[in-house]
Design a protein around this motif. Structure first.
Motif, PDB file in Angstrom:
ATOM      1  N   LEU A   1       0.822  -1.211   0.000  1.00  0.00           N
ATOM      2  CA  LEU A   1       0.000   0.000   0.000  1.00  0.00           C
ATOM      3  C   LEU A   1       0.853   1.256   0.000  1.00  0.00           C
ATOM      4  O   LEU A   1       0.379   2.338  -0.366  1.00  0.00           O
ATOM      5  CB  LEU A   1      -0.917  -0.007   1.228  1.00  0.00           C
ATOM      6  CG  LEU A   1      -1.961  -1.127   1.272  1.00  0.00           C
ATOM      7  CD1 LEU A   1      -2.756  -1.044   2.566  1.00  0.00           C
ATOM      8  CD2 LEU A   1      -2.890  -1.059   0.073  1.00  0.00           C
ATOM      9  N   SER A   2       2.122   1.127   0.410  1.00  0.00           N
ATOM     10  CA  SER A   2       2.996   2.293   0.507  1.00  0.00           C
ATOM     11  C   SER A   2       3.277   2.929  -0.854  1.00  0.00           C
ATOM     12  O   SER A   2       3.754   4.053  -0.925  1.00  0.00           O
ATOM     13  CB  SER A   2       4.317   1.930   1.186  1.00  0.00           C
ATOM     14  OG  SER A   2       4.907   0.799   0.585  1.00  0.00           O
ATOM     15  N   ARG A   3       2.970   2.226  -1.931  1.00  0.00           N
ATOM     16  CA  ARG A   3       3.141   2.835  -3.254  1.00  0.00           C
ATOM     17  C   ARG A   3       2.197   4.024  -3.441  1.00  0.00           C
ATOM     18  O   ARG A   3       2.426   4.892  -4.295  1.00  0.00           O
ATOM     19  CB  ARG A   3       2.897   1.793  -4.339  1.00  0.00           C
ATOM     20  CG  ARG A   3       1.445   1.445  -4.552  1.00  0.00           C
ATOM     21  CD  ARG A   3       1.232   0.438  -5.643  1.00  0.00           C
ATOM     22  NE  ARG A   3       1.433  -0.920  -5.164  1.00  0.00           N
ATOM     23  CZ  ARG A   3       1.240  -2.006  -5.921  1.00  0.00           C
ATOM     24  NH1 ARG A   3       0.853  -1.876  -7.169  1.00  0.00           N
ATOM     25  NH2 ARG A   3       1.419  -3.204  -5.416  1.00  0.00           N
ATOM     26  N   TYR A   4       1.100   4.054  -2.629  1.00  0.00           N
ATOM     27  CA  TYR A   4       0.121   5.129  -2.762  1.00  0.00           C
ATOM     28  C   TYR A   4       0.322   6.247  -1.736  1.00  0.00           C
ATOM     29  O   TYR A   4      -0.417   7.220  -1.739  1.00  0.00           O
ATOM     30  CB  TYR A   4      -1.299   4.564  -2.609  1.00  0.00           C
ATOM     31  CG  TYR A   4      -1.600   3.460  -3.599  1.00  0.00           C
ATOM     32  CD1 TYR A   4      -1.713   3.727  -4.966  1.00  0.00           C
ATOM     33  CD2 TYR A   4      -1.764   2.141  -3.171  1.00  0.00           C
ATOM     34  CE1 TYR A   4      -1.976   2.709  -5.872  1.00  0.00           C
ATOM     35  CE2 TYR A   4      -2.033   1.117  -4.068  1.00  0.00           C
ATOM     36  CZ  TYR A   4      -2.136   1.415  -5.419  1.00  0.00           C
ATOM     37  OH  TYR A   4      -2.397   0.416  -6.316  1.00  0.00           O
TER      38      TYR A   4
ATOM     39  N   PRO B   1       5.550   8.244  -1.756  1.00  0.00           N
ATOM     40  CA  PRO B   1       5.662   6.787  -1.594  1.00  0.00           C
ATOM     41  C   PRO B   1       7.023   6.444  -0.999  1.00  0.00           C
ATOM     42  O   PRO B   1       8.039   7.018  -1.392  1.00  0.00           O
ATOM     43  CB  PRO B   1       5.524   6.264  -3.022  1.00  0.00           C
ATOM     44  CG  PRO B   1       5.931   7.404  -3.902  1.00  0.00           C
ATOM     45  CD  PRO B   1       5.506   8.644  -3.179  1.00  0.00           C
TER      46      PRO B   1
ATOM     47  N   ARG C   1      11.330   3.373  -3.931  1.00  0.00           N
ATOM     48  CA  ARG C   1      10.356   4.342  -4.425  1.00  0.00           C
ATOM     49  C   ARG C   1      10.843   5.775  -4.217  1.00  0.00           C
ATOM     50  O   ARG C   1      10.212   6.710  -4.678  1.00  0.00           O
ATOM     51  CB  ARG C   1       9.010   4.136  -3.711  1.00  0.00           C
ATOM     52  CG  ARG C   1       8.386   2.771  -3.978  1.00  0.00           C
ATOM     53  CD  ARG C   1       6.933   2.733  -3.532  1.00  0.00           C
ATOM     54  NE  ARG C   1       6.339   1.419  -3.794  1.00  0.00           N
ATOM     55  CZ  ARG C   1       6.184   0.476  -2.897  1.00  0.00           C
ATOM     56  NH1 ARG C   1       6.561   0.700  -1.644  1.00  0.00           N
ATOM     57  NH2 ARG C   1       5.642  -0.679  -3.205  1.00  0.00           N
TER      58      ARG C   1
END
Length: 348
Positions: A286-289, A293, A335
């Motif tokens: 979820l950390s991509r969002y 990020p 990221r």
């Protein structure tokens, strides 16, 4: 058309009656490909198991109990996201076997112990899966005392071997800390789970080892323990920012804690990636969002949870614990660009 039997399936497939019988009951001793082939033929021939009769003959429930920790605090909504994925993986592993999954919600360790006593004494399940292993875990001691099959999500300090699947928390914490040390960071915070959890100790060991290797003294003020929630992330950020010598980097045990740190940093006007570098560890991606990020040490929860189910079937089939133990190494997902500590030069 005659009713399909184990003998007719054996004749159709060319396998022995014993192999067919084991495959149809989901025994881990039969190769997955063979089991699937036999089960496909059994389905085509219309074979049906009389489960009521089978349970009476074998004195088994053909159920796997999965203990799910449910926080009494309704605000801790993150738990549900992870447990849904874990249950899906276990369920997938049990497909094709005779076993079904039963979920037992538990609030705390005393509640878990009461539930385990019911499962064992009343025959509610043939095996148990649970997570969050503790130092001197009473759940493990109880199940070992009763020779009851179980698999844990997480290692333990039990002197007796048992089946487990674990994420190499120590290696991930070491790698994350060493990465920051190479970038010149000397004030690195660790936002960690409660100290009684085995993986919290593993993470702190890896963190301290990397600091020691980099010649950096360990400062206990930079280690913050709390429940794996966004609220803990916020509280840890507030406490760390009150230190006279603030950290320039922070490693969080999961994405919920990371989200709390990011939220508190935004409210305080602290720029993530410049004033404070944050690295996360988790398996939900979820950390991509998140904004921004964060780089994450990632372990696929699908693989972890599927192995829990597979190892449970093997344990029920009498497999040696050495065959049902796995530690999974995390993969770094970058990221954010490497950000050296302000006013310091990266070490070589």
């Amino acid at each position: 058309m005659a009713r399909a039997t184990i003998k007719s399936i054996a004749k159709e497939t060319g396998y022995s009656v014993g192999t067919v019988s084991n495959a149809l009951r989901g025994a881990a001793s039969v190769k997955s490909e063979t089991r699937q082939e036999i089960q496909a033929v059994a389905t085509r021939l219309g074979y049906r198991v009389n489960m009521d009769g089978l349970k009476l003959r074998t004195n088994k429930s053909y159920r796997i109990a999965v203990l799910v920790s449910v926080s009494p605090d309704a605000a801790e909504e993150w738990e549900g996201v992870e447990f849904t994925r874990i249950l899906a993986g276990i369920s997938a592993a049990l497909q094709g076997s005779r076993y079904e999954m039963s979920v037992f919600n538990v609030a705390d360790i005393p509640d878990a112990m009461t539930t385990l006593a019911r499962i064992v004494q009343d025959g509610l399940a043939d095996g148990v899966i649970f997570s969050g292993t503790l130092h001197d875990d009473p759940r493990i001691a109880f199940l070992q005392q009763h020779a009851f099959p179980f698999v844990t999500m997480g290692m333990s300090d039990s002197k007796m071997e048992h089946a487990y699947v674990d994420f190499d928390s120590q290696a991930a914490a070491f790698d994350a800390t060493a990465r920051l040390v190479r970038l010149g960071h000397r004030r690195i915070a660790l936002v960690n789970p409660p100290a009684e959890l085995i993986y919290a100790t593993q993470r702190q060991t890896g963190y301290e080892q990397a600091l020691t290797d980099g010649g950096i003294p360990i400062d206990s003020a930079l280690i913050f323990n709390g429940s794996t929630t966004a609220r803990t992330g916020q509280n840890s950020f507030d406490a760390l920012m009150r230190l006279p010598d603030r950290p320039t980097a922070c490693i969080c045990a999961n994405e919920a804690m990371t989200l709390g740190v990011l939220s508190a940093a935004h409210a305080a006007g602290v720029r993530i990636g410049r004033d404070l570098v944050v690295i996360s560890t988790d398996d939900l991606q979820l950390s991509r969002y998140f904004v921004p990020p964060t780089s994450t040490y990632y372990v696929p929860i699908e693989e972890t949870s599927r192995l829990l189910g597979e190892y449970m079937l093997k344990a029920l089939d009498g497999a040696n614990p050495s065959e049902t133990q796995k530690k999974i190494r995390a993969t770094l997902i970058e990221r954010q660009p490497d950000t050296p500590a302000l006013h310091t030069a990266p070490t070589k």
